[in-house]
Design a protein around this motif. Structure first.
Motif, PDB file in Angstrom:
ATOM      1  N   PHE A 133      35.472  58.895 -59.456  1.00 24.95           N
ATOM      2  CA  PHE A 133      34.369  58.946 -58.428  1.00 24.95           C
ATOM      3  C   PHE A 133      33.257  59.814 -58.858  1.00 24.95           C
ATOM      4  CE2 PHE A 133      37.023  62.794 -57.690  1.00 24.95           C
ATOM      5  CZ  PHE A 133      35.867  63.740 -57.020  1.00 24.95           C
ATOM      6  N   TYR A 134      33.148  60.426 -59.939  1.00 30.90           N
ATOM      7  CA  TYR A 134      32.044  61.211 -60.342  1.00 30.90           C
ATOM      8  C   TYR A 134      32.171  60.809 -61.751  1.00 30.90           C
ATOM      9  CZ  TYR A 134      35.171  64.684 -62.559  1.00 30.90           C
ATOM     10  OH  TYR A 134      36.200  65.122 -63.334  1.00 30.90           O
ATOM     11  N   ALA A 135      31.112  61.065 -62.432  1.00 30.13           N
ATOM     12  CA  ALA A 135      30.934  60.887 -64.145  1.00 30.13           C
ATOM     13  C   ALA A 135      30.150  62.322 -64.632  1.00 30.13           C
ATOM     14  CB  ALA A 135      30.011  59.876 -64.493  1.00 30.13           C
ATOM     15  N   ARG A 136      30.853  62.610 -65.745  1.00 27.79           N
ATOM     16  CA  ARG A 136      30.003  63.930 -66.530  1.00 27.79           C
ATOM     17  C   ARG A 136      28.819  62.878 -67.584  1.00 27.79           C
ATOM     18  NH1 ARG A 136      32.396  69.014 -66.767  1.00 27.79           N
ATOM     19  NH2 ARG A 136      34.275  69.155 -65.476  1.00 27.79           N
ATOM     20  N   LEU A 137      27.778  63.496 -67.505  1.00 28.18           N
ATOM     21  CA  LEU A 137      26.850  62.935 -68.263  1.00 28.18           C
ATOM     22  C   LEU A 137      26.127  63.922 -69.245  1.00 28.18           C
ATOM     23  CD1 LEU A 137      24.964  60.727 -65.539  1.00 28.18           C
ATOM     24  CD2 LEU A 137      26.884  60.063 -67.042  1.00 28.18           C
ATOM     25  N   PRO A 138      26.774  64.058 -70.375  1.00 32.89           N
ATOM     26  CA  PRO A 138      26.149  65.002 -71.337  1.00 32.89           C
ATOM     27  C   PRO A 138      25.060  64.525 -72.021  1.00 32.89           C
ATOM     28  CG  PRO A 138      28.014  63.888 -72.496  1.00 32.89           C
ATOM     29  CD  PRO A 138      27.848  63.282 -70.860  1.00 32.89           C
ATOM     30  N   VAL A 139      24.058  65.187 -72.475  1.00 32.85           N
ATOM     31  CA  VAL A 139      22.926  64.929 -73.680  1.00 32.85           C
ATOM     32  C   VAL A 139      23.045  66.211 -74.343  1.00 32.85           C
ATOM     33  CG1 VAL A 139      20.441  64.892 -73.718  1.00 32.85           C
ATOM     34  CG2 VAL A 139      21.466  63.800 -71.777  1.00 32.85           C
ATOM     35  N   LYS A 140      23.101  65.637 -75.771  1.00 37.93           N
ATOM     36  CA  LYS A 140      23.135  66.518 -76.707  1.00 37.93           C
ATOM     37  C   LYS A 140      22.488  66.104 -77.938  1.00 37.93           C
ATOM     38  CE  LYS A 140      27.784  64.627 -77.718  1.00 37.93           C
ATOM     39  NZ  LYS A 140      29.105  64.993 -78.115  1.00 37.93           N
ATOM     40  N   SER A 141      21.937  66.871 -79.047  1.00 35.43           N
ATOM     41  CA  SER A 141      21.222  66.448 -80.052  1.00 35.43           C
ATOM     42  C   SER A 141      21.908  65.739 -81.026  1.00 35.43           C
ATOM     43  CB  SER A 141      20.335  67.776 -80.564  1.00 35.43           C
ATOM     44  OG  SER A 141      21.480  68.747 -80.857  1.00 35.43           O
ATOM     45  N   GLN A 142      23.043  66.418 -80.958  1.00 38.06           N
ATOM     46  CA  GLN A 142      24.173  65.536 -82.143  1.00 38.06           C
ATOM     47  C   GLN A 142      24.359  64.189 -81.765  1.00 38.06           C
ATOM     48  OE1 GLN A 142      27.235  68.633 -82.452  1.00 38.06           O
ATOM     49  NE2 GLN A 142      25.710  70.336 -83.212  1.00 38.06           N
ATOM     50  N   ASP A 143      24.998  63.512 -82.767  1.00 39.32           N
ATOM     51  CA  ASP A 143      25.693  62.236 -82.448  1.00 39.32           C
ATOM     52  C   ASP A 143      24.746  61.176 -81.803  1.00 39.32           C
ATOM     53  OD1 ASP A 143      28.071  63.169 -83.602  1.00 39.32           O
ATOM     54  OD2 ASP A 143      28.496  64.064 -82.156  1.00 39.32           O
ATOM     55  N   VAL A 144      23.308  61.383 -81.738  1.00 39.75           N
ATOM     56  CA  VAL A 144      22.410  60.615 -81.397  1.00 39.75           C
ATOM     57  C   VAL A 144      21.950  59.472 -82.251  1.00 39.75           C
ATOM     58  CG1 VAL A 144      20.328  60.287 -79.954  1.00 39.75           C
ATOM     59  CG2 VAL A 144      21.767  62.344 -79.321  1.00 39.75           C
ATOM     60  N   THR A 145      22.222  58.239 -81.884  1.00 38.36           N
ATOM     61  CA  THR A 145      21.387  57.375 -82.830  1.00 38.36           C
ATOM     62  C   THR A 145      20.316  56.457 -82.055  1.00 38.36           C
ATOM     63  OG1 THR A 145      23.088  55.507 -82.128  1.00 38.36           O
ATOM     64  CG2 THR A 145      23.722  57.135 -83.835  1.00 38.36           C
ATOM     65  N   PRO A 146      19.589  55.714 -82.891  1.00 41.17           N
ATOM     66  CA  PRO A 146      18.809  54.837 -82.009  1.00 41.17           C
ATOM     67  C   PRO A 146      19.145  53.902 -81.336  1.00 41.17           C
ATOM     68  CG  PRO A 146      18.063  55.385 -84.396  1.00 41.17           C
ATOM     69  CD  PRO A 146      19.389  55.532 -84.254  1.00 41.17           C
ATOM     70  N   GLN A 147      20.275  53.470 -81.238  1.00 37.22           N
ATOM     71  CA  GLN A 147      20.999  52.516 -80.407  1.00 37.22           C
ATOM     72  C   GLN A 147      21.448  53.138 -79.021  1.00 37.22           C
ATOM     73  OE1 GLN A 147      21.828  52.849 -83.774  1.00 37.22           O
ATOM     74  NE2 GLN A 147      20.231  51.161 -84.416  1.00 37.22           N
ATOM     75  N   SER A 148      21.734  54.548 -79.274  1.00 39.00           N
ATOM     76  CA  SER A 148      22.118  55.134 -78.001  1.00 39.00           C
ATOM     77  C   SER A 148      21.527  54.973 -76.777  1.00 39.00           C
ATOM     78  CB  SER A 148      22.351  56.654 -78.057  1.00 39.00           C
ATOM     79  OG  SER A 148      22.905  57.001 -79.399  1.00 39.00           O
ATOM     80  N   SER A 149      22.349  54.616 -75.575  1.00 38.01           N
ATOM     81  CA  SER A 149      21.852  54.327 -74.134  1.00 38.01           C
ATOM     82  C   SER A 149      20.648  55.369 -74.017  1.00 38.01           C
ATOM     83  CB  SER A 149      22.859  54.438 -73.084  1.00 38.01           C
ATOM     84  OG  SER A 149      22.278  54.644 -71.898  1.00 38.01           O
ATOM     85  N   ASN A 150      19.526  54.947 -73.369  1.00 35.10           N
ATOM     86  CA  ASN A 150      18.666  56.159 -72.992  1.00 35.10           C
ATOM     87  C   ASN A 150      18.915  57.045 -72.151  1.00 35.10           C
ATOM     88  OD1 ASN A 150      16.481  54.635 -74.494  1.00 35.10           O
ATOM     89  ND2 ASN A 150      15.558  53.652 -72.915  1.00 35.10           N
ATOM     90  N   LEU A 151      19.991  57.077 -71.471  1.00 35.72           N
ATOM     91  CA  LEU A 151      20.645  58.063 -70.703  1.00 35.72           C
ATOM     92  C   LEU A 151      20.878  59.210 -71.329  1.00 35.72           C
ATOM     93  CD1 LEU A 151      21.876  58.763 -67.567  1.00 35.72           C
ATOM     94  CD2 LEU A 151      23.893  57.550 -68.265  1.00 35.72           C
ATOM     95  N   PHE A 152      21.517  58.935 -72.661  1.00 32.39           N
ATOM     96  CA  PHE A 152      21.930  59.866 -73.501  1.00 32.39           C
ATOM     97  C   PHE A 152      20.971  60.260 -74.641  1.00 32.39           C
ATOM     98  CE2 PHE A 152      25.790  57.433 -72.110  1.00 32.39           C
ATOM     99  CZ  PHE A 152      26.258  58.444 -71.405  1.00 32.39           C
ATOM    100  N   GLN A 153      19.834  59.816 -74.475  1.00 30.30           N
ATOM    101  CA  GLN A 153      18.623  60.264 -75.683  1.00 30.30           C
ATOM    102  C   GLN A 153      17.910  61.384 -75.205  1.00 30.30           C
ATOM    103  OE1 GLN A 153      17.760  58.811 -78.621  1.00 30.30           O
ATOM    104  NE2 GLN A 153      18.823  56.872 -78.757  1.00 30.30           N
ATOM    105  N   PRO A 154      18.095  62.459 -75.693  1.00 36.80           N
ATOM    106  CA  PRO A 154      17.290  63.719 -75.411  1.00 36.80           C
ATOM    107  C   PRO A 154      15.769  63.433 -75.568  1.00 36.80           C
ATOM    108  CG  PRO A 154      18.553  64.107 -77.280  1.00 36.80           C
ATOM    109  CD  PRO A 154      18.989  62.699 -77.096  1.00 36.80           C
TER     110      PRO A 154
END
Length: 330
Positions: A133-154
């Motif tokens: 019923f809830y979600a944790r949404l992290p944004v971090k500089s590590q493990d980000v690729t150009p294909q990552s969803s914009n939700l997780f793109q810092p």
């Protein structure tokens, strides 16, 4: 005795105490969203009275979510619950901000407090990114690729949109974001635009495409975005207009990455729509510190996010809930 069974006794005990006060005040960063002010001691009282209900309990025992709402109602009273409803339903405000960091910045306690308020105003959906019923949404500089969803793109602007744009049933009336953690964070403020403040709203809502059904479709299972979402996001293709009416008010559902135009004219409309909302001078940038949250009426507001300033150890996490509004009690 079950760890949940003492809640009724807690509520009865609170009935013997004066109803805790709540104040509604302007927020320095928003022309529309007020802030609700609670006394830190009263928030601590809620956290202590509900401490037997863990996050695991909230996840596994659905009635425990209403139990924490009952505890909150016992402390702040019916008028507080009515205030939550009034602010989220009111066309002018369409939401509120609330900061409990003076009482706690513990993520488990923040989840419990947000759950109490969320179940006071409505029924959260199971979040497609977590299956809970809830979600944790992290944004971090590590493990980000150009294909990552914009939700997780810092380091990209997360474009203006509403939630629930691709949901089969358009029941995402409200949403809440609560911040649990941040480290080495500069920038990344929330960007908000109320439909009534958008200077071009009539231009786009009254255009032929405004009420025209568009094809709405989520990415396929092999799309990198789906893989990052855990392949939890499933929906049949939909045909749905961007603008609609709700309780006599103009509303919108929009997420550009899920809308498929079928002509040059429709594509131009969508491109101009994005350019207009992104550049509107009435877009507000709102900061929520750790231990704070904001509730929005998803029918009235578009939201997005600024880019973060680069840092090799940047980390920020928010809690998200969203769902349908319950009828307000008379």
């Amino acid at each position: 005795m079950s760890q949940h069974s003492s809640a009724a006794g807690t509520a009865t005990m609170n009935d013997t105490l004066p109803v805790a006060r709540h104040l509604v005040k302007p927020h320095p960063e928003s022309r529309r969203l007020p802030r609700i002010v609670l006394e830190p001691d009263d928030v601590r009282r809620f956290l202590e009275a509900s401490s037997h209900i863990t996050t695991r309990s909230l996840e596994y025992v659905p009635y425990s979510r209403f139990t924490v709402t009952e505890v909150a109602q016992g402390i702040w009273g019916d008028e507080f619950i009515q205030t939550l409803h009034r602010l989220i339903e009111d066309r002018h405000s369409g939401g509120f901000l609330l900061d409990i960091s003076a009482a706690s910045t513990n993520d488990e306690e923040l989840i419990r407090f947000i759950t109490a308020l969320a179940y006071a105003i409505g029924t959260p959906d199971n979040d497609v990114l977590s299956g809970k019923f809830y979600a944790r949404l992290p944004v971090k500089s590590q493990d980000v690729t150009p294909q990552s969803s914009n939700l997780f793109q810092p380091y990209r602007t997360f474009g203006m949109h509403t939630d629930g744009a691709a949901s089969k049933n358009p029941t995402t009336d409200w949403l809440v974001f609560g911040k649990t953690h941040e480290r080495h964070v500069k920038g990344g403020r929330n960007r908000l635009l109320h439909l009534d403040d958008w200077r071009d709203v009539r231009r786009f809502s009254e255009a032929p495409q405004g009420r025209k059904p568009f094809l709405i479709e989520l990415p396929s299972a092999n799309d990198p975005r789906q893989q990052q979402w855990g392949n939890n996001v499933r929906s049949e293709p939909l045909n749905r207009p961007i603008f609609f009416d709700w309780h006599g008010h103009l509303c919108a559902r929009f997420a550009d990455q899920f809308i498929f135009p079928k002509s040059i004219e429709d594509a131009a409309y969508l491109r101009n729509f994005v350019e207009s909302v992104e550049s509107d001078p009435k877009v507000e940038c709102v900061t929520i510190p750790v231990g704070s949250m904001f509730f929005l009426n998803n029918n009235y507001w578009l939201h997005g996010r600024e880019v973060f300033e680069p840092h090799p150890e940047l980390f920020r996490e928010i809690i998200r809930m969203r769902g349908v509004l319950n009828a307000r009690q008379p």
